[in-house]
Every structure is written in C-alpha cells, then in structure tokens.
Design an enzyme around this catalytic site. Structure first.
Site, PDB file in Angstrom:
ATOM      1  N   CYS A 239       0.896  -0.996   0.105  1.00 34.28           N
ATOM      2  CA  CYS A 239       0.266  -0.130   0.135  1.00 34.28           C
ATOM      3  C   CYS A 239       0.783   1.111  -0.006  1.00 34.28           C
ATOM      4  O   CYS A 239       2.211   1.152   0.039  1.00 34.28           O
ATOM      5  CB  CYS A 239      -0.977  -0.023   1.183  1.00 34.28           C
TER       6      CYS A 239
ATOM      7  N   CYS B   5       3.397   1.603   2.652  1.00 34.05           N
ATOM      8  CA  CYS B   5       4.550   0.921   2.599  1.00 34.05           C
ATOM      9  C   CYS B   5       5.668   1.634   1.506  1.00 34.05           C
ATOM     10  O   CYS B   5       6.986   1.883   1.988  1.00 34.05           O
ATOM     11  CB  CYS B   5       4.419  -0.290   1.844  1.00 34.05           C
TER      12      CYS B   5
ATOM     13  N   CYS C  15     -14.893   7.830 -15.675  1.00 38.52           N
ATOM     14  CA  CYS C  15     -16.055   8.964 -15.977  1.00 38.52           C
ATOM     15  C   CYS C  15     -15.072  10.060 -16.450  1.00 38.52           C
ATOM     16  O   CYS C  15     -13.990  10.180 -16.532  1.00 38.52           O
ATOM     17  CB  CYS C  15     -16.837   9.209 -14.965  1.00 38.52           C
TER      18      CYS C  15
ATOM     19  N   CYS D 221     -12.521  11.251 -14.008  1.00 40.92           N
ATOM     20  CA  CYS D 221     -11.111  10.528 -14.438  1.00 40.92           C
ATOM     21  C   CYS D 221     -10.396  11.190 -15.357  1.00 40.92           C
ATOM     22  O   CYS D 221      -9.242  11.475 -15.368  1.00 40.92           O
ATOM     23  CB  CYS D 221     -11.264   9.351 -14.313  1.00 40.92           C
TER      24      CYS D 221
ATOM     25  N   ASP E  30     -12.924  24.717 -55.062  1.00 39.79           N
ATOM     26  CA  ASP E  30     -11.524  25.300 -55.856  1.00 39.79           C
ATOM     27  C   ASP E  30     -12.063  24.780 -57.371  1.00 39.79           C
ATOM     28  O   ASP E  30     -12.831  23.610 -57.377  1.00 39.79           O
ATOM     29  CB  ASP E  30     -10.169  24.540 -55.386  1.00 39.79           C
TER      30      ASP E  30
ATOM     31  N   ASP F 286      -7.329  20.872 -53.231  1.00 38.44           N
ATOM     32  CA  ASP F 286      -6.666  19.971 -53.581  1.00 38.44           C
ATOM     33  C   ASP F 286      -5.114  20.325 -53.604  1.00 38.44           C
ATOM     34  O   ASP F 286      -4.204  19.525 -53.577  1.00 38.44           O
ATOM     35  CB  ASP F 286      -7.063  18.930 -54.896  1.00 38.44           C
TER      36      ASP F 286
ATOM     37  N   ASP G  58      -4.188  25.922 -52.246  1.00 41.36           N
ATOM     38  CA  ASP G  58      -5.546  25.759 -51.662  1.00 41.36           C
ATOM     39  C   ASP G  58      -5.173  25.866 -50.135  1.00 41.36           C
ATOM     40  O   ASP G  58      -6.287  25.907 -49.482  1.00 41.36           O
ATOM     41  CB  ASP G  58      -6.326  24.758 -52.094  1.00 41.36           C
TER      42      ASP G  58
END
Length: 1020
Positions: free
Chosen positions: A61, A64, A183, A186, A674, A895, A899
């Site tokens: 834990c 520790c 959720c 978090c 275009d 393209d 552009d």
C-alpha cells in the site's frame, strides 16, 4: 575516457517469476544516458552524485512506499528518493562520498521489503561532472554487487555497449494505456496531472479508448516518468508505442527449458547496442531496449535467431494487437467478476443473516475492491467519480447491516438487514461495466479493420555487393526498411508503400482509395501498402515504412480523431466536476427530510417496513439516490459517438481529423470549391495550339515545352505531353507516373536549354531561351511585361474561355507568338453534388485563379451562381474570411498547395485525397476517394453524429433528472412508488450501457443517395 555504463542483472537463488497480472506491471527501466537527460531539473548535480534504480517487492500500500521513501530521504547524503508503489521501483540519487550503496540496500531490507529485485540500473548522472576513473566506477559497482549478494542474491554485472547519444531538440509523442478511468472526472484528473509534468507539451486522454497521447521533451522527462506519474495518481499506466523507436516487444518461440533462457540472455548481452531486456517466461514476450543508432530492430532479430542457430524464432508484436488483446483480457476479467458476484449474491436471499454477512463480505471487499481503490484514487486527486457513489452506497448498506446484526446479537432486538442490497448493487454495476466494455470495444472496430489490411510478413530479396539477387527471405513486415526490395506474389498484399522496380500487374486499391477498378502498375509506378496485387509478380522498392505509410497515416488520423474532444464535451466535463458532490448533497437532504419527517410524525408509521424504523427508512432512500445517479452516461455521450463516427467515416473514404472538425461540419452552410482538380478532373489536356507568327508549329511547341519543363503545374505537364505526342506520335501515358521528355534520355535532345526559370503564382512562368525572354501564362503576365496582344488573338482567347477552356498566351523576346487552349473536363458528379448541396440548404461557391469567362462557363455547367475568378492563392483565404464575417460557417474543398491557406482559414477544410500532402495537412477532412459525393457524406455524417450526441445528452440528463426524484421518494406519498437500492443500482448500470449502444447505432450509417437528397424541398 568516460567510464562505460553498467547494468546489473539480478537473479535470486530461489527466484520465481511472477505470473498472471503481476507481469503486466513489470517494465524495462530506461537507461540513463551520459548527458543526464533523465535528471530532475529542480536540483543541481555535484561531482559525486550517483543514481540507482531498483525494483522492490513486498510493498502492499501507499504506507509501505511512503515508509521506504521517508527512510531513504532521512539518510544524510541522499539528494532525492522516489518510490513507486505500482511499479515496485525505487529511484535514488545520492552523494557517493557520503552514502555507502550497501547502506541503501540494507535499509530497504531491514524495513521488510525484500527479495524480488529484477533489474537494477546504475549510471553516472554526468560523466563529465563525476570525473571518476574507471577503477573508481568499478569499485562502486562492486559495492552494489557485494551488497546484493550479502542479502542472499546472485548478481552479475552486464556491460552495456557505449553509444553516441543523439541530441534531440524536437519533441516525441508517446501513446499510453491508462486503466481505471470510469468517467469524465477521471479523464480530467489524468489530463491535469500529465499537463503539469515538466517537459510535457500536450496531453490528451480519451475515456472511450482508455488511451492517453502525450507530446513531451525527452531531454526533460522520460517515458517511464510519465508512466510513473500516471500510476502515482492511482491509475494503471503503460507505454504502448512511441515515435522514438528504441524499444521492441517480440513474441518468442523455441524456449523450452532454462538452458534456452540462458542462451537468449547470453545472445542479448553480447549484442552491441542492447541497453536492457526483460523476458516474460509466462507470456513468452521479450522486451528489448536498444540504441537505434548502433543496432536496428531487424539486426537485433537476425542476431538472436542466428545466435541460436535458428532454434529461437521471433515475431514483432504490433502495438494495436497488444491493445486489442488487453481489451479482451479486461472484458473477460469483468465477466469473471460479474459471474462470481452473481453467484455469491444469490445466496443472501435464502440464507440466515450470519451466512449473508460472510458471503456479502467477500463481494463487498474482494470483488468490490476495485470500487474502493478507484474511489480512493479520485479523492486523493481532489475529484469525485461514479466509484465514489458506488463505494458510498454499498458501504452504507453493508455497515448498517453489520451494525444491526451485531446490535441484535447483543440486545436481542433484531432489525432487518440489507446485505443483499450491497451485494446486488455491486453485481448490477459489474454487469453494466461488462456490457459497457463490450460495447466500447465495438467502437474501435474501424481501427482494427484498418490494421488488419497490412500483411504480417513480406518476402525480402537478398542481393550481393553487385546488386544481383542471390536469394529471398521471409521477414516480419514491421522490420522492413526504406530501400529494401520486396517480392510481391499474385494474390498477396503489398506490405509497404514503394515503387515498382520490376514486373507488371494490376492492383486493387479499393480498400485505400475507394476506386473499384484495378489500377495498372508497371516500372516506376507507386504502390500503396495494404493493397492487393492481382495478377503478375512485382518487385517493389520500399519508400515509406512504419508510421510513414499511407495506411499507417490513415490509422493515425482516425486514432487522433478518436482521441480528440469535441467542444460540446466541455459541457459534460463541467457537469462531471460538480455532479457527484451535488448528488451526495441531495442524498443527505433526502435522508434528513425523511428522517426528520418520521421523527416529527409528518408521515404515517404504516409506511415503515416490517420491524423497521425511521432511520432505516430514510437510509434506504438516501442509498438509492447515491447509487442511481450516473455521471458515466454523460461522460460517454460524446466520445463514443465521435469514435464510431470517425470509424464509419474511414470505412466510407472520409477521414475526419478530430471531434472539433466533426462538430463544425454539421453547422456548415457554405461550401467553397476550388476549380482545377476539385470540380474538374485535374487532368488538363491541350486541345488547341495556334501560332500567330511565321514560326513553325513544331518549333512553337518545342519552345513552350522547353519553358514548361521545370514547372510542376498540371497545365505544364499537359503541354509537355501534347508536345511529346506531336513530335513522336505517342499516345498519352495511362499511368500516373509519367516520364516526361526532360527526364527521359530518349527524348532529352529535342528540348532547348532554359535558364533563369521563375514560376509566378497565379500568372504563369518566365525563363530565358536562346538569350531571349519567354513568357507563358495569362493576359496579366504579358500585359505587365509590356507585350502587346493583337485584337484577333484576344478574340480567339475569348472564344476559348467562353467554351470553358483556359487560354495560355506565349511571348518570345517581348513579341506575342501564340496561344494554347487547355481543357479540364468536369467530374461527372460535380453538377449533381452542387444541386444536392442547394437542396440541403448549403450555398456552393467557386473560387479560382482562372479568368472570369472560363470560370463563369464552368460554374454555369455545374450550377454554381456565386463565382470568384482571378483570385490569387493568397487571396483565397481572404475570400473565406469575407464569408465568415457575414456569419457563414464555411467549408473549403481543395486539392493543391495553393489551396492550403484557404483550407486552414475555413471553418472546415476538406482536402481531396489525390491532392498534395500540404493540402491534406492543412485540412480537417480528407476525401480519400477524390469523389465530390464525399462532401455530402462528410456533412451528412457530422449532422447525424451530433444529432446522436444530443440524443445521448438528452437521455443522460433526462435519466438523472427523472431517476433522482423517484429514488428520493418524491412520488412515494402519492403512488407508494419506492425504488429499492439494488434496483437503483441496476438502473444506473444500464444507463451508461444504453448511451454506448445508442452511439453504436451510428455503425448502421449509410451514405445518402443523391437521388434521395435531390427530392428534398428546402423550406424558405
């Protein structure tokens, strides 16, 4: 000479490798380079500072880890000590002149944390500062070795090959798996923690995929430190992949005994460039950290396989495959927990109270441990989430029942217990989590399908020094490098992007481009990884591998979009931040109201349950309020819908770069097109060539072709193709990789030498040929240069423009000499798409650099009424802004490089997939099929997605606003409607599942048929 860094490999005498889940937490420790890049910038280093890292087990834990950390910090001479509980790792920087290494280890063992140390990394923080001799370094290492052996372990110093550190001024991007998020609260917590780390430039966390993407400076923070920060926050963290290719995970086959393991370790220790490694004996996975400047991943694999005489076979683990297997493991684990909880929860309905207590305790604290752990994580980080509500509600029911049972045993007055309420609450929540995990897995199906397009292996052609093929070898597709020549058999998939160097065939590219007709491939044609070779064998030379391939970029684009947040998500984030405290307050008010009302006689005693009292009566209402509230439904409403929509878009040839683009697209009311390459085919052809002087037609075409030879403009290529056909009577090439005369030795003699070439955007080109200036372009170019255009020539140009052709004027030595007429046919779907947009209430606009007459003729043919002609590339963005100032939400479809400013300026930029890389980079949407119908698909998909998101929010809000009053007993006095806590828990579990399933309905999306759209009547 700087001392060589060492790694110490430790094996206990009775060492047993961890198995199962424990192995998931075992990671390699990054080596610390000579520049000290991993050091904390908050403290300065003296000449005696040393750093060690050691893995410790026995800590259970945070108390520790805190005790170990506190004890280490208390030692005189320790500069910094950090202990990670979840990583079981201690990191200590100390003054070697003041602290004996043995003392550090002895202190750890005396604290009671012993015995399973996997790897210790020891390095000088900065060799230039340390100034120790090799002998002194050796003594330090021997001290550590002796200290560990005195503790009962065997230690071996493994030398690491020295390497030159590559200085990196750029940032890296790492993708991390983050477990334990439930959720939006978090997500906000993890993002906040990551963004505060030094060196982190950007951090995005996605709840639906449990992934985090972090852009960081490797000179300030390492991958392990990011993982450690995630785990210190109480979540599970691990690195999935990084843009720094210094780590590889391999599946190992052929390990049958301990001798094979020793053989593998020996091979790795002797390979130059290997920094660290770890072999998981249970999963047979090998993690290797190596120096990419010294050792390539393929050389690493070859070295291991050759060193074992072929007995050990290796296969590279794909990060996406690992992620999928982890998802499956999480789903199966959730199912086991649910079934166990269900089995134990059925007993309390038919057993006595004492047996109920025993069984429910297992459910509450063993199976339900995950809720307590997650609740503690949230509270520790100053936030609240759904787990806090579950832990609070189940604990209230459980501990009240325990108190009632013990009170009855002591006094003989037996009150009813509610153990089954606690158990069934946890069971239903686990059921909801299991169903939610299943549903969330479905949302990432698009990425899985894309990843599966790439083949797992490839055939590498082996060559001698002279370049002659001497053999072939099957290798892992992830080990291909640029320049490798690969053999592709008929019916197999092309492993990576490349160029055909031998053979002819047809390739099915529909899975990438959407084009159903097979494409002819011959020498010098480009091929795309993941496409299928249909007929003949091909030899291809790899040009783009790994993350640079088209398929990988598509996967990355889809993944990035799924990671992104739509602006509407801010609403859910805000609600999540106040939701749980509000619910707890409402629960307390509910308890107080019913309890005080009962004590004061405000309601009848007949309302109380048998042997019940006012306290229990009020408590059950309060518990129902706590457990029925569901912040998860709000948190999942947007990300799950965005995930499904981006996947559906990818399947339909529309790549969406983010949730924000998806949200803006559904509001688009103006689309700017275009002309060249967007509304038209982008394959210009010369239809007319007229000379207005005594120059011969062939000489005229040679002059113009020589001038255009250095240009990359589509019109220049059309002129070169026309001139070549005129001189050599050849048909235009049918492939996309045309060898033009200036690049082909066969035709190089007929072109004239051109110098001082200059491209003038929006006007044309100019150069010098035979010491005379050549101008090729529009009217403005010639007029500005003082060239007079005869009236009859002007009339001829006007006729061309009125027939939707572009007139290209040519001057030589300041004298007008001729005109070329160039036509670019419209795309067959252009007119129908424009009409469909009008029916959808979207205004189409055309912006082009072409002259007014040509632009007007094209616009008339497709049905566009708003035309902006003669617009320079830089001015296209100004046109976009002018629409935006009038309140329009503008989408730009283009393209070309010219552009890209307009694509960036538009609210939504849509790049044609066959366009330039720069245009694609600037856009928010990429239309892979280069089909204008996908503009309709993009807008329609975004509208349907946000209709679904709004429906999800309406359901989530309506659920909570309806369920909370029912759970609080607001309607109990009228209709005696009371919701037991376990039923409230079931409702809560189903609410988040229903939201995810609602988003999954988007998978049924079908592209709108233009015939249906054209039947729509727009209300005015």
């Amino acid at each position: 000479m700087a001392p060589i860094q060492k790694n110490i490999q430790l094996t206990g005498a009775d060492r047993n490798l961890p198995d199962g889940d424990e192995l998931e937490d075992v990671r390699l420790l990054d080596s610390y380079d000579e520049d000290g890049e991993n050091e904390d910038a908050n403290y300065s280093l003296s000449s005696n500072h040393r750093r060690i890292q050691v893995r410790i087990t026995g800590m259970t834990c945070s108390a520790c880890s805190n005790s170990v950390e506190g004890a280490l910090k208390s030692l005189i001479g320790v500069v910094r000590a950090s202990v990670s509980l979840l990583q079981n790792k201690a990191d200590v920087v100390f003054d070697s002149a003041s602290v004996n290494v043995s003392l550090l280890f002895l202190l750890t063992f005396l604290l009671g944390f012993c015995c399973f140390i996997i790897v210790v990394s020891v390095s000088d923080v900065d060799h230039n500062l340390v100034g120790l001799s090799s002998v002194e370094t050796l003594n330090q290492d021997d001290d550590i070795k002796n200290a560990i052996e005195d503790a009962g372990f065997e230690a071996e110093i493994v030398p690491e090959a020295s390497s030159t550190k590559k200085s990196s001024s750029s940032t890296l991007v790492g993708q991390f798996s983050i477990g334990g998020m439930t959720c939006a609260a978090c997500v906000n917590s993890v993002e906040g923690i990551l963004r505060k780390l030094p060196g982190v430039k950007r951090a995005v966390v996605a709840l639906a995929t449990s992934l985090g993407e972090v852009e960081y400076d490797p000179t300030l923070i390492t991958k392990d430190e990011i993982v450690e920060a995630i785990e210190d926050a109480g979540f599970e963290g691990s690195l999935l992949q990084s843009s720094q290719q210094d780590k590889i995970i391999l599946d190992v086959k052929g390990i049958l005994s301990e001798m094979d393991v020793k053989l593998l370790e020996g091979i790795l220790c002797n390979l130059k460039g290997v920094r660290q490694f770890y072999f998981n004996r249970t999963s047979k996975e090998l993690e290797v950290l190596f120096d990419p400047l010294v050792l390539s991943s393929r050389a690493l694999v070859d070295g291991i396989e050759e060193g074992s005489s072929g007995n050990i076979k290796l296969h590279v683990k794909n990060p996406y495959t690992r992620m999928t297997s982890k998802d499956l493991e999480e789903t199966s684990n959730m199912f086991r927990l649910f079934m166990t909880s269900l089995f134990l929860s059925c007993g309390p309905f038919i057993m006595g109270d004492w047996l109920k207590w025993a069984l429910v305790s297992v459910v509450q604290f063993v199976i339900g441990k995950r809720f307590y752990v997650a609740a503690w994580r949230a509270l520790k980080n100053g936030s609240t989430n759904m787990d806090v509500l579950v832990a609070l509600g189940t604990s209230a029911s459980y501990f009240y029942s325990v108190c009632a049972l013990l009170y009855g045993a002591v006094t003989g007055f037996w009150s009813p217990t509610y153990f089954e309420t606690s158990a069934m609450l946890i069971t239903f929540v686990l059921l909801g989590k299991y169903l939610e995990t299943l549903a969330k897995g479905k949302t990432s199906d698009a990425i899985k399908k894309l990843v599966e397009l790439a083949p797992a292996t490839a055939i590498l052609l082996l060559k001698d020094k002279g370049g002659k093929i001497v053999g072939e070898k099957e290798i892992d597709a992830l080990l291909i490098y640029p320049g490798d020549v690969l053999k592709v058999l008929p019916g197999t998939k092309i492993p990576v992007d490349g160029l055909v160097v031998w053979g002819t065939s047809y390739v099915n590219e529909s899975m990438v481009t959407g084009e159903a007709i097979p494409v002819s491939k011959e020498v010098n044609c480009s091929v795309i990884g993941g496409t299928i070779n249909l007929r003949g064998s091909l030899h291809i030379q790899a040009t783009k591998v790994g993350s640079d391939t088209v398929l990988s970029q598509i996967v990355s684009m889809v993944e990035t979009a799924q990671m992104s947040k739509a602006p509407i998500q801010k609403f859910a984030d805000y609600v999540a931040s106040i939701f749980v405290p509000t619910v707890i307050l409402f629960s307390l008010l509910t308890f107080s109201g019913w309890y005080i009302g009962g004590v004061t006689g405000s309601y009848s005693e007949q309302w109380l349950p048998e042997n019940g009292n006012h306290f229990v009566f009020a408590l059950m209402f309060a518990i129902s309020v706590v457990v029925i509230a569901c912040p998860c439904a709000l948190g999942l409403a947007t990300p799950t819908a965005v995930m499904v929509a981006t996947g559906v878009g990818a399947n339909n040839g529309v790549l969406i770069k983010g949730g924000d683009a998806l949200e803006r697209a559904q509001m688009v009311n103006c689309v700017v097109f275009d002309k060249t390459g967007t509304l038209t085919q982008g394959k210009a052809t010369v239809t007319t060539a007229k000379v207005f002087t005594e120059m011969q037609r062939g000489d005229f075409l040679t002059l113009v072709a020589s001038a255009e030879a250095s240009s990359e403009h589509p019109l220049a290529k059309a002129i070169l193709e026309y001139a070549r056909h005129f001189h050599f009577f050849e048909e235009p090439s049918t492939t996309s990789n045309i060898q033009y005369p200036e690049k082909d030795p066969k035709y190089s003699g007929w072109l004239l030498d051109a110098s001082e070439f200059c491209a003038l955007p929006g006007r044309g080109i100019q150069c010098i040929i035979n010491e005379k200036q050549v101008l090729v372009g529009n009217r403005s170019l010639l007029t500005e240069s003082g060239v007079n255009i005869p009236t009859h020539a002007e009339k001829f140009v006007v006729e061309l423009e009125e027939s939707a052709k572009t007139g290209i004027l040519v001057a030589y030595g300041s004298v007008f000499i001729g005109v070329l007429g160039v036509a670019d046919s419209l795309k067959r779907e252009a007119a129908v798409v424009v009409e469909a947009l009008l029916k959808m209430g979207v205004t189409p606009v055309m912006v082009t650099g072409d002259n007014w007459r040509t632009a007007q003729a094209v616009a008339k043919e497709v049905g566009i009424h708003d035309v902006r002609a003669g617009v320079m590339p830089a001015e296209k963005a100004d046109v976009i802004r002018s629409f935006q100032k009038n309140g329009r939400i503008v989408a730009m479809v283009g393209d070309g490089i010219n552009d890209s400013p307009a694509l960036a300026a538009a609210d939504v930029g849509m790049a044609i997939g066959a366009g330039t890389d720069i245009a694609i980079e600037a856009a928010d949407y990429v239309l892979m099929k280069s089909n204008l119908e996908d503009v309709i698909t993009a807008i329609d998909l975004s509208r349907k997605t946000f209709s679904r998101i709004r429906l999800n929010y309406v359901f989530a809000m309506a659920y909570n606003l309806t369920a909370l009053p029912i759970a609080a007993g607001v309607f109990f006095p009228l209709v005696k409607l009371k919701l037991p806590p376990w039923a409230a828990g079931a409702c809560m579990a189903m609410s988040s599942v229903s939201v995810v399933c609602s988003s999954l309905l988007l998978r049924r999306y079908r592209k709108p048929r233009l015939t249906d759209i054209l039947e729509i009547t727009v209300e005015t």
